[in-house]
Design a protein around this motif. Structure first.
Motif, PDB file in Angstrom:
ATOM      1  N   ILE A 198      10.888  -3.581  17.446  1.00  0.00           N
ATOM      2  CA  ILE A 198      10.988  -3.717  18.988  1.00  0.00           C
ATOM      3  C   ILE A 198       9.633  -3.728  19.725  1.00  0.00           C
ATOM      4  O   ILE A 198       9.390  -4.663  20.556  1.00  0.00           O
ATOM      5  N   ILE A 199       8.907  -2.506  19.547  1.00  0.00           N
ATOM      6  CA  ILE A 199       7.464  -2.658  20.239  1.00  0.00           C
ATOM      7  C   ILE A 199       6.674  -3.902  20.063  1.00  0.00           C
ATOM      8  O   ILE A 199       6.043  -4.476  20.742  1.00  0.00           O
ATOM      9  N   THR A 200       6.603  -4.148  18.912  1.00  0.00           N
ATOM     10  CA  THR A 200       5.677  -5.437  18.174  1.00  0.00           C
ATOM     11  C   THR A 200       6.143  -6.747  18.832  1.00  0.00           C
ATOM     12  O   THR A 200       5.498  -7.491  19.484  1.00  0.00           O
ATOM     13  N   TRP A 201       7.670  -6.901  18.694  1.00  0.00           N
ATOM     14  CA  TRP A 201       7.804  -8.210  19.348  1.00  0.00           C
ATOM     15  C   TRP A 201       7.870  -8.290  20.943  1.00  0.00           C
ATOM     16  O   TRP A 201       7.546  -9.315  21.471  1.00  0.00           O
ATOM     17  N   VAL A 202       8.102  -7.131  21.701  1.00  0.00           N
ATOM     18  CA  VAL A 202       7.777  -6.899  23.077  1.00  0.00           C
ATOM     19  C   VAL A 202       6.261  -7.219  23.316  1.00  0.00           C
ATOM     20  O   VAL A 202       6.161  -8.167  24.139  1.00  0.00           O
ATOM     21  N   THR A 203       5.509  -6.894  22.616  1.00  0.00           N
ATOM     22  CA  THR A 203       4.044  -6.955  22.725  1.00  0.00           C
ATOM     23  C   THR A 203       3.786  -8.529  22.580  1.00  0.00           C
ATOM     24  O   THR A 203       2.833  -8.996  23.102  1.00  0.00           O
ATOM     25  N   ILE A 204       4.304  -8.859  21.476  1.00  0.00           N
ATOM     26  CA  ILE A 204       3.926 -10.413  21.214  1.00  0.00           C
ATOM     27  C   ILE A 204       4.396 -11.101  22.188  1.00  0.00           C
ATOM     28  O   ILE A 204       3.605 -12.234  22.818  1.00  0.00           O
ATOM     29  N   ALA A 205       5.570 -10.928  23.061  1.00  0.00           N
ATOM     30  CA  ALA A 205       6.231 -11.745  24.040  1.00  0.00           C
ATOM     31  C   ALA A 205       5.284 -11.633  25.263  1.00  0.00           C
ATOM     32  O   ALA A 205       4.795 -12.860  25.898  1.00  0.00           O
ATOM     33  N   THR A 261       1.040  -1.273  -0.027  1.00  0.00           N
ATOM     34  CA  THR A 261      -0.104   0.151  -0.009  1.00  0.00           C
ATOM     35  C   THR A 261       0.847   1.153  -0.084  1.00  0.00           C
ATOM     36  O   THR A 261       1.801   1.392   0.600  1.00  0.00           O
ATOM     37  N   PRO A 262       0.546   2.175  -0.782  1.00  0.00           N
ATOM     38  CA  PRO A 262       1.271   3.589  -1.018  1.00  0.00           C
ATOM     39  C   PRO A 262       1.597   4.090   0.603  1.00  0.00           C
ATOM     40  O   PRO A 262       2.455   4.931   0.782  1.00  0.00           O
ATOM     41  N   MET A 263       0.739   3.995   1.585  1.00  0.00           N
ATOM     42  CA  MET A 263       0.716   4.513   2.716  1.00  0.00           C
ATOM     43  C   MET A 263       1.298   3.608   3.890  1.00  0.00           C
ATOM     44  O   MET A 263       1.101   3.888   5.069  1.00  0.00           O
ATOM     45  N   SER A 264       2.132   2.660   3.528  1.00  0.00           N
ATOM     46  CA  SER A 264       2.583   1.664   4.449  1.00  0.00           C
ATOM     47  C   SER A 264       3.771   2.121   5.212  1.00  0.00           C
ATOM     48  O   SER A 264       4.673   2.855   4.685  1.00  0.00           O
ATOM     49  N   THR A 265       3.896   2.018   6.528  1.00  0.00           N
ATOM     50  CA  THR A 265       4.919   2.412   7.197  1.00  0.00           C
ATOM     51  C   THR A 265       5.987   1.252   7.557  1.00  0.00           C
ATOM     52  O   THR A 265       7.027   1.497   7.988  1.00  0.00           O
ATOM     53  N   VAL A 266       5.451  -0.095   6.921  1.00  0.00           N
ATOM     54  CA  VAL A 266       6.507  -1.253   7.116  1.00  0.00           C
ATOM     55  C   VAL A 266       7.203  -1.381   5.769  1.00  0.00           C
ATOM     56  O   VAL A 266       7.793  -2.252   5.493  1.00  0.00           O
ATOM     57  N   GLU A 267       7.392  -0.471   4.815  1.00  0.00           N
ATOM     58  CA  GLU A 267       7.856  -0.462   3.626  1.00  0.00           C
ATOM     59  C   GLU A 267       8.884   0.883   3.533  1.00  0.00           C
ATOM     60  O   GLU A 267       8.622   1.873   2.660  1.00  0.00           O
ATOM     61  N   PRO A 268       9.820   1.048   4.614  1.00  0.00           N
ATOM     62  CA  PRO A 268      10.486   2.266   4.601  1.00  0.00           C
ATOM     63  C   PRO A 268      11.510   2.551   3.157  1.00  0.00           C
ATOM     64  O   PRO A 268      12.068   1.658   2.675  1.00  0.00           O
TER      65      PRO A 268
END
Ligand code: CUA
Length: 348
Positions: free
Chosen positions: A61-68, A40-47
């Motif tokens: 980091i935040i994603t992996w910490v919250t998954i844990a 998607t053109p507004m994606s933040t995960v394709e820097p």
């Protein structure tokens, strides 16, 4: 005791009212996955810039910490549910725990450590991305207007609107300034949000890494057409950028006789000149500079392709395309509007 029995009965009834658990699970999964899209053109995960990579780093980091944390809590909950579930013949409440000092300390210190673990990399990235821009940075002043973007290149003496051209591999130092209300400059693949505040100069520096046409959007509610305040950042190799700069500086040629020449005459004698600059024709500054309008891919702040039909429809009635647009309808006929649109889209 009686209260416990009553609430238990209430739970039984409400459970029966719910649909099958598999259906509920499928619904939840559908809703969750419905929010996902990769390309998607507004994606933040394709820097595509140094700044966007920094943000993705913190996000990771935040994603992996919250998954844990979710796994730990889920496992703990599963253990409690199996260990302490109701057993036949047992009607009393299990032993209650309160005022357990060690537990109280654990669930106070635990979240504090989690916050610390997230705060340290976040603050590091804040400082790294706020550093003063390098000397060779390309300076651009961004002005947010209701509801369009103005981009001034002071060193190059270029002014454009809604489409920001930048060279790949060279730092771009934006100075954000706002003449009316608060807007927010946001091009997710190139960097974070930065407010454009009247009376205050904010800065944002990034280096685009790959050529591309990156979509951006005003990210601060700024009135009726906030959602129609889009923009594009066109990152191009430095030779293409140099060519673009040269093309922006050229005086637009005199239109050939026909609709374009008629359009120029109509433009020059209408209220258009009070708001728009076209070098050599008019000097208005309330609306976008139109000197090289035809070189832009989109119009009306990135909401529509820049075609004669769209521009003519816009000139006839701007508010129909962008609610509350500041540009008034000028009362031109369909033919007059088309002539002006032909003139404007030929300015490149
Ligand atoms: Cu400008 Cu929202």
């Amino acid at each position: 005791m009686a209260r416990y029995e009553r609430s238990k009965a209430a739970v039984d009834v409400s459970t029966k009212r719910m649909t099958h658990p598999v259906l509920r699970g499928a619904l939840a999964l559908t809703l969750t996955l419905g929010g996902c899209a990769w390309d998607t053109p507004m994606s933040t995960v394709e820097p595509h810039s140094d700044y966007a990579h920094e943000i993705l780093h913190v996000y990771g980091i935040i994603t992996w910490v919250t998954i844990a944390i979710a796994l730990l809590v889920g496992l703990g909950l599963a253990w409690v549910l199996t260990r302490f579930h109701e057993r036949p013949g047992r009607t009393d409440l299990p032993a209650q725990t309160r005022g357990h000092t060690l537990l109280e300390m654990a669930w106070t210190i635990g979240p504090a450590l989690v916050l610390l673990g997230i705060a340290i990399p976040t603050i590091e990235v804040i400082f790294r991305t706020q550093a003063a821009p390098p000397r060779d940075a390309l300076e651009v002043t961004v002005r947010g207007h209701q509801w369009w973007w103005e981009f001034q290149y002071p060193a190059l003496q270029i002014v454009t609107a809604n489409e920001l051209h930048v060279p790949v591999g060279r730092p771009v130092a934006l100075t954000l300034d706002g003449p009316d209300v608060i807007h927010s400059f946001w091009v997710p693949q190139l960097g974070g949000k930065r407010d454009v505040v009247p009376g205050r100069l904010n800065r944002l520096t990034f280096t685009a890494e790959t050529p591309g046409d990156y979509r951006g959007q005003c990210a601060e509610f700024c009135g009726t057409s906030h959602a129609n305040m889009a923009m594009r950042v066109i990152a191009e190799p430095s030779d293409a950028f140099t060519r673009w700069v040269a093309a922006q500086k050229v005086q637009p040629p005199e239109p050939a006789a026909g609709p374009a020449a008629d359009g120029k005459a109509i433009f020059a004698r209408s209220a258009c000149v009070g708001c728009h600059t076209i070098r050599g024709v008019s000097g208005g500054t309330l609306g976008p500079d139109l000197t090289t309008f035809g070189s832009r891919h989109t119009m009306a702040a990135g909401i529509l392709p820049n075609t004669v039909d769209n521009v003519a429809a816009w000139i006839r009635n701007p508010a129909a395309m962008k609610p509350d647009a500041k540009m008034p309808a000028l009362g031109l006929t369909h033919e007059q509007a088309r002539a002006v649109a032909t003139y404007l889209t030929g300015l490149k």
